[in-house]
Scaffold this active site. Structure first.
Site, short mmCIF file in Angstrom:
data_model
loop_
_atom_site.label_atom_id
_atom_site.label_comp_id
_atom_site.label_asym_id
_atom_site.label_seq_id
_atom_site.Cartn_x
_atom_site.Cartn_y
_atom_site.Cartn_z
N HIS A 44 -78.88 -3.81 59.07
CA HIS A 44 -78.53 -3.30 57.83
C HIS A 44 -78.84 -4.05 56.72
O HIS A 44 -78.59 -3.54 55.46
CB HIS A 44 -77.14 -2.89 57.89
CG HIS A 44 -76.32 -3.74 57.90
ND1 HIS A 44 -75.82 -4.32 59.10
CD2 HIS A 44 -75.44 -4.66 56.89
CE1 HIS A 44 -74.87 -5.33 59.04
NE2 HIS A 44 -74.71 -5.48 57.79
C1 UD1 Z 1 -71.61 -5.39 52.90
C2 UD1 Z 1 -71.61 -6.69 52.93
C3 UD1 Z 1 -72.37 -7.39 54.09
C4 UD1 Z 1 -71.82 -6.88 55.51
C5 UD1 Z 1 -72.00 -5.41 55.29
C6 UD1 Z 1 -71.80 -4.50 56.45
C7 UD1 Z 1 -71.86 -7.53 50.56
C8 UD1 Z 1 -72.51 -8.31 49.67
N1 UD1 Z 1 -72.18 -7.34 51.77
O1 UD1 Z 1 -73.10 -4.89 52.91
O2 UD1 Z 1 -72.24 -8.81 54.35
O3 UD1 Z 1 -72.46 -7.19 56.43
O4 UD1 Z 1 -71.08 -5.05 54.23
O5 UD1 Z 1 -70.49 -4.79 57.19
O6 UD1 Z 1 -70.69 -7.28 50.39
N2 UD1 Z 1 -72.26 3.04 52.12
C9 UD1 Z 1 -71.66 4.30 52.54
N3 UD1 Z 1 -70.73 4.34 53.17
C10 UD1 Z 1 -69.97 3.42 53.29
C11 UD1 Z 1 -70.16 2.07 53.01
C12 UD1 Z 1 -71.44 1.76 52.36
O7 UD1 Z 1 -72.36 4.97 52.18
O8 UD1 Z 1 -68.76 3.62 54.01
C13 UD1 Z 1 -73.34 2.85 51.55
C14 UD1 Z 1 -73.24 3.21 49.61
O9 UD1 Z 1 -74.24 3.65 49.31
C15 UD1 Z 1 -73.52 1.51 49.44
C16 UD1 Z 1 -74.36 1.29 50.42
O10 UD1 Z 1 -74.05 1.56 51.67
O11 UD1 Z 1 -74.05 1.66 48.15
C17 UD1 Z 1 -74.35 -0.42 50.66
O12 UD1 Z 1 -73.04 -0.63 50.86
P1 UD1 Z 1 -72.22 -2.20 50.32
O13 UD1 Z 1 -70.99 -2.26 50.81
O14 UD1 Z 1 -72.70 -2.23 48.94
O15 UD1 Z 1 -73.09 -3.33 51.17
P2 UD1 Z 1 -73.30 -3.39 52.60
O16 UD1 Z 1 -74.99 -3.43 53.13
O17 UD1 Z 1 -72.37 -2.33 53.51
N1 UDP Z 2 -69.95 -2.65 64.52
C1 UDP Z 2 -69.27 -1.56 64.71
N2 UDP Z 2 -70.14 -0.59 64.76
C2 UDP Z 2 -71.18 -0.30 64.47
C3 UDP Z 2 -71.90 -1.48 64.24
C4 UDP Z 2 -70.97 -2.72 64.11
O1 UDP Z 2 -68.10 -1.66 64.95
O2 UDP Z 2 -71.85 0.70 64.41
C5 UDP Z 2 -69.35 -3.96 64.71
C6 UDP Z 2 -69.79 -5.16 65.20
O3 UDP Z 2 -69.43 -5.02 66.68
C7 UDP Z 2 -69.29 -6.36 64.63
C8 UDP Z 2 -69.03 -5.91 63.26
O4 UDP Z 2 -69.11 -4.48 63.04
O5 UDP Z 2 -67.99 -6.46 65.32
C9 UDP Z 2 -70.32 -6.65 62.32
O6 UDP Z 2 -70.27 -5.86 61.25
P1 UDP Z 2 -71.34 -5.90 60.24
O7 UDP Z 2 -72.71 -5.99 61.04
O8 UDP Z 2 -71.18 -4.64 59.45
O9 UDP Z 2 -71.24 -7.20 59.15
P2 UDP Z 2 -71.64 -8.63 59.50
O10 UDP Z 2 -71.08 -9.19 60.68
O11 UDP Z 2 -73.07 -8.86 59.19
O12 UDP Z 2 -70.97 -9.39 58.06
#
Ligand code: UD1
Ligand code: UDP
Length: 356
Positions: A208
């Site tokens: 992602h």
């Molecule tokens: C964030 C974190 C990243 C983490 C990731 C997943 C930052 C800079 N990055 O990135 O470190 O790995 O979370 O856990 O904070 N969206 C939805 N529903 C949700 C959440 C997000 O639709 O519940 C969509 C929105 O359109 C949003 C996009 O996903 O704009 C990106 O979400 P955002 O929280 O900005 O960044 P992540 O890629 O989730």
């Molecule tokens: N995870 C989850 N559901 C999913 C994908 C990931 O519960 O569909 C869990 C995964 O097992 C791990 C955590 O989310 O514990 C990792 O989070 P993410 O990849 O969003 O963020 P990052 O670790 O890269 O900051």
């Protein structure tokens, strides 16, 4: 002692689950959810499965550019801090919610404690790297998961306030693996909302990061590698790139990839534990693969968890079909005595330092 804990994204809920359980034995914890992740299966499901207390505040802030999101969060968190007047603010990891909380607190002269401090990629193009560095430098206690994180903090002159505590993600994995379902008990839901079952043999992928998913080209190369494997790949897709992944799979008629909605944490660690191998760009999943003894290929340019990169247990690959496959077919060497993420009790250590 009154602590305001700020969380907002999936990986933070998991760490807060284990730390909060300890913290609430000794302190008055006020939990703030920024709202960064807001879908049921990106947020509420973690609170339910992991028994995390209901947030005292949900700020409802998500979407927008990094600057917009972070700015709106700083303003709203400042209001909470002025209202609650905590002794400390506790933050986790490296998201925009982490940085916003750290900046709001330090500007009000409230001490910030940072869990998962010290990881570095040496690449400021990565948004999480910026969040990590800024948060570490304004915090007054830094809880590092590993020796390599301690070394980075030392190089930046931060060792006086750094503590090697182990990894709360390892605490969570050790604790919740005991109650995770077997794969036959996992109900996957595809992107159309239809139920689908877990194959006996499968690869598990999460992908992602904006670096891999913000254009079709890189994501397509990664998916084409999965399509060519000897077993299907289960890929629960983050909402940021669900539509793009679906479009690429349909356009290319990929049949060996099971696209699903995000799963809960218990399902995710169960899927890790039973998978053939793991493909990811997630920091959390790289460690869970390591904890489960499953080989991992990390599609990213930089190493973020050096301790996992031994004996081919975790290897970097470019978002390129040939490179991913070349790394996937290498054999891993396991050493069961090598335990670089602590003993599963980092939450206790974090709490005893917080309340000192
Ligand atoms: C964030 C974190 C990243 C983490 C990731 C997943 C930052 C800079 N990055 O990135 O470190 O790995 O979370 O856990 O904070 N969206 C939805 N529903 C949700 C959440 C997000 O639709 O519940 C969509 C929105 O359109 C949003 C996009 O996903 O704009 C990106 O979400 P955002 O929280 O900005 O960044 P992540 O890629 O989730
Ligand atoms: N995870 C989850 N559901 C999913 C994908 C990931 O519960 O569909 C869990 C995964 O097992 C791990 C955590 O989310 O514990 C990792 O989070 P993410 O990849 O969003 O963020 P990052 O670790 O890269 O900051």
């Amino acid at each position: 002692m009154k602590i305001v804990t700020v969380v907002g994204a999936r990986p933070q809920f998991i760490k807060a689950a284990v730390v909060s359980r300890q913290l609430r034995k000794h302190t008055n914890e006020i939990l703030v959810h920024t709202g960064q992740h807001y879908d049921y299966n990106m947020s509420d499901i973690f609170f339910e499965q992991l028994n995390i207390p209901h947030p005292d505040y949900n700020l409802g802030i998500s979407r927008g550019t990094h600057g917009q999101m972070t700015g709106r969060m700083i303003e709203a968190i400042e209001d909470v801090l002025l209202n609650e007047k905590p002794d400390k603010v506790l933050v986790y990891g490296d998201t925009n919610s982490t940085l916003a909380a750290a900046l709001a607190a330090v500007k009000l002269h409230i001490p910030v404690n940072h869990v998962e401090a010290g990881n570095r990629l040496n690449n400021l193009d990565n948004p999480e790297e910026v969040n990590r560095i800024c948060t570490d430098h304004v915090s007054n206690k830094l809880f590092a998961c590993t020796k390599s994180a301690m070394d980075f903090l030392d190089r930046e002159g931060l060792s006086d306030k750094a503590f090697l505590v182990g990894d709360p993600m390892y605490d969570a994995f050790s604790f919740y693996s005991k109650i995770a379902p077997g794969i036959e008990g996992i109900g996957l839901v595809d992107l159309e909302g239809k139920k689908t079952s877990v194959p006996v043999c499968y690869y598990y992928m999460t992908c992602h990061r904006q670096e891999n998913t913000d254009t079709d080209e890189k994501l397509d190369s990664i998916l084409s590698a999965m399509e060519s494997l000897d077993a299907p790949t289960i890929y629960p897709v983050h909402p940021r790139n669900g539509q793009r992944a679906k479009y690429i799979c349909e356009k290319n008629n990929y049949h060996n990839i099971i696209l699903t909605k995000p799963v809960g944490y218990l399902e995710s660690i169960a899927l890790v534990s039973h998978a053939k191998k793991i493909i990811t760009d997630s920091g959390g999943l790289q460690r869970e693969a390591f904890f489960a003894g499953k080989q991992c290929v990390t599609v990213f340019d930089n190493v973020i968890w050096p301790e996992t990169m031994v004996g081919n247990r975790n290897q970097l690959a470019k978002p390129d079909k040939e490179d991913i496959i070349e790394k996937l077919i290498k054999k891993q060497i396991l050493d069961s005595d090598y335990l670089p993420f602590g003993d599963g009790h980092s939450a206790e250590r974090i709490c005893s330092e917080i309340i000192k």
